[in-house]
Design an enzyme around this catalytic site. Sequence first.
Site, short mmCIF file in Angstrom:
data_model
loop_
_atom_site.label_atom_id
_atom_site.label_comp_id
_atom_site.label_asym_id
_atom_site.label_seq_id
_atom_site.Cartn_x
_atom_site.Cartn_y
_atom_site.Cartn_z
CG ASP A 72 -22.72 -21.61 84.72
OD1 ASP A 72 -23.60 -21.44 84.47
OD2 ASP A 72 -22.04 -22.56 84.42
CD GLU B 153 -29.48 -20.10 83.70
OE1 GLU B 153 -28.84 -21.08 83.82
OE2 GLU B 153 -28.86 -18.75 83.76
CG ASP C 46 -21.70 -19.06 77.89
OD1 ASP C 46 -21.63 -18.97 78.89
OD2 ASP C 46 -22.65 -19.83 77.77
C1 NOJ Z 1 -21.96 -22.19 81.44
C2 NOJ Z 1 -21.24 -20.98 82.03
O1 NOJ Z 1 -21.28 -19.51 81.24
C3 NOJ Z 1 -19.61 -20.99 81.43
O2 NOJ Z 1 -19.28 -20.35 81.80
C4 NOJ Z 1 -18.80 -21.97 81.75
O3 NOJ Z 1 -17.63 -21.95 81.83
C5 NOJ Z 1 -20.21 -23.25 81.49
N1 NOJ Z 1 -20.95 -23.47 81.98
C6 NOJ Z 1 -19.16 -24.71 82.03
O4 NOJ Z 1 -19.58 -24.68 83.55
#
Ligand code: NOJ
Length: 969
Positions: free
Chosen positions: A549, A552, A626
């Site tokens: 995660d 970017e 998200d």
């Molecule tokens: C951002 C991610 O997009 C999300 O899916 C994740 O739960 C959070 N970071 C925490 O790691």
Amino acid sequence: MGLRAARSAWTGLLVVLALLMSSVKEHDFKKCDQSGFCKRNRAYADTATAESSRWQSPYNVQPASVSFKDGQLHAVIKKTINNNGDTVNLPITVSFLQSGNARVTVDEERRQKQDIELRHDSKIRKERYNEAGDWVLVGGLELDKNAKISHQDDTQINIQYGKDGNLEAAIKYSPLVIDFRRAGASHVRFNDRGFLNMEHWRPKIEKIEKPEGEVEGQEAALEERSAEDESTWWEETFGGNTDSKPRGPESLALDISFLGYEHVFGIPEHTGSLSLKQTRGGNGNHDEPYRMYNSDVFEYILDSPMTLYGSIPFMQAHRKDSTVGVFWLNAAETWVDIVKSKAASNPLTLGKTGKINTETHWISESGLLDVFVFLGPTPQDLTRTYGELTGYSAMPQEFAVGYHQCRWNYISDDDVKDVDRKMDKFKIPYDVIWLDIEYLDDRKYFTWDPHSFTDPTGMGKQLEDHSRQLVVIIDPHIKKLEGYPIYDQLSSQDLAVYDKEGKVYEGWCWPGSSNWIDCFNPKAIEWWKSLYKYDNFKGTLENTFIWNDMNEPSVFNGPETTMPKDNIHFGQWEHRDVHNINGLTFHNATFQALKTRKKGELRRPFVLTRSFYSGSQRLGAMWTGDNQATWEHLAASIPMVLNQGISGFPFAGADVGGFFGNPSKDLMARWYQAGAFYPFFRGHAHIDSRRREPYLLGEPYTGILTQALRLRYALLPSWYTAFFHANRDGSPIVRPMYWTHPSEESGFAVDDQLFVGSTGILVKPIVEENRFSTDIFIPDNEVYYDYTTYNKLSTQQGKRITVAAAIDQIPMLMRGGHVFARRDIPRRSSKAMRFDDYTLVVTVSKTGAAEGELYADDGDSFEHEKGQYIYRRFSLTMDGMTSTDAEGRNAKSVKAGEWLKAQSQVHVDKIIIVGASAAWNRKEVEIESEGKTRSVQVDYHAESSGQAAFAVVGRVGAKIGSDWKITLA
Ligand code: NOJ
């Protein structure tokens, strides 16, 4: 302050930060006019457009510089840079590839020779970034040595290329215009509108407060440039961060026209319709160009050209019976403007052309101009040859095609075990449970929280006993904390990203103050690999896989929530140059790491990534980040997932249920029904959202979710076959109408329904509240059956039919003419189904025929690369039905390994023939297999009140891997 208290203060601070972040909205990200190079190039385009016929693009090919040999043209473009006629040299290469694609690359001689001065005593590289191809391209670059000059004079050169020699590139010299033609008609044109712009290097002329004449030459130079607005050439500030831009302005831009094409698709990742909108304002259009600058956009908005987490600069233009496209290989921040105009009658665009031209304008901040041109003519040609260049999506771990249960966070190993048990108790299938960042000790990767995850091995073993897997999150930021071995190694081995001053870059992310691993550095990859060895990453087992995660990369206190562009990576390249492939390099390091966890263990990795670029499909899956628990976000996920599919990265899904917020039960029901048709199917939720594991909903909802999950599991053989096709030729796993039916114009903009692989299963998930019926678009004149009732629907090409969709129903049709495989016994996970017998569903076409495929392998190792797989073609005609090897392989030619041997115990159980002709109206049929003939029972149901006739043949008993034949004679 005790350790615990300190920790909760920390957590408090992070929650505040996270809250602040959650209010991040559009204005925290640049608009084109806040991004110097975008603004300059849009203004340049405006001038060119306003001056129209008077506009002279200052880019001219030097006729004497042109040479052509072995499929490659070299020349020098002279760019006139002032009224005195001074020029700079821009070497251009046009490569004609055996695939039928062409590649145009333009560099800048002076930077190439490193003959420039850097500002601020910077030590970065002076060249334009020229290594994107090393990360992205894996093939398809063989030159077409048969390409030849078809015309040449003082003003232009034409090259004829392509398999049948029916393609041509006409390169006009003054100004440079390249016209790409197929069968004599122009399809794609570069610099037609004169927006080509390569910002050549020039020194900053500082205004020095000295008496006149003292600074030699300064006056004149300044005067000459006085007409230009330099306000965005040098330092640029946004949101309190200043970018030092040591090389000054260096952008590149080009207009690319698709002549006679009304629709363009691709360039993910954005929200909005699959058919891209115009971006220069006007009713229903965007005002901003589509932006590609991988970013952590919290609470992203819908129907927007704003950038998201990943970028694939591959665009397809489509009209009836023709698809063409471009792939803009550049890793820097990129914007794309799109306008559509009435096609002027053009003598060169012979034959069938649309009435509209789509004109695009591509703008990147730095690097080479490097563009591939695809002339189709089919969408399949594009996806195949794009995959040849950037790679096909990897064959997945079979479990990864099942359902993934995730949330931020399962709070302890006991919690995980409990969820796992409850899924079994409620007989809900799932394959993988996930751990988000709270499993860590103090957000330190490669650790476990010593209080809540005391026995990760025990947890992993329970999952293993239940044929399930665990995925844990590992992000690229490393907590800056002496004594934390990972941090100590990162520093002592010098493997982190640097800031502009050459110090290790420090920023904020989940662990607080952090450094970032620089995966452009081969040594960093080697180190990263070492961390995943079972001995090093204690608590992980063979059923542990990884989620990447924030790659970017997300930096909470960085400009636009990422790294400063003047940060420095391995090889002294600026972050500016490589930003959009940063995520891919991290994903790659993790992929490599999973391949080398243990000597001799040769298993397919599974790594989910949030950030991506062209080529990421070779490494794992992606999800759309998200999203929110709203109906609108559910609706938005369908075109997003479809767009991933046509853009070469089909292993895609959205957070089922929505990440932020609390979905209503109806929304949950509809989201699971839609999620069952995402190639990547994972439920996920934010830490502040209420628990929502499927069994918590209560009836009838738990039942509805279970039904959707079981449908996914029953169809796993067909999904896996679709993954196989994606791996072989780049076909999308879920397919939009224009891709499957490129001649049916009324379907080109349809992006709320999909076909599953080549099964003929057509699904339109319900994405609106209180909607209990829907209209499905029918793309052809074939017969369609309802998936559950076998009702024969009265359909008409290009029209919509209404189907009922109560809360427990998924609008789902079967197109006549297909055969697909299912496994009908509900079980707890995909692994538990591996040796189950198959059901074949045959949907008879209007002409009485059907064809389909099944691919299966061990779903885990690389043995399939050595022929250890089953690949069948099923075919139904009026005379009966056959199963043959899809590649005509002789079963004996492959020495069966363990998995293949075990497959001799796996059979075809039932064949359900929907739309069966009267010839099936009998008690039994003869099936011939492996030299023996047996009688098999048939249960025939004649057509009645809307329901098509159908026959159930069973128990068939033929081995799935063997040839068999049913003769109706
Ligand atoms: C951002 C991610 O997009 C999300 O899916 C994740 O739960 C959070 N970071 C925490 O790691």
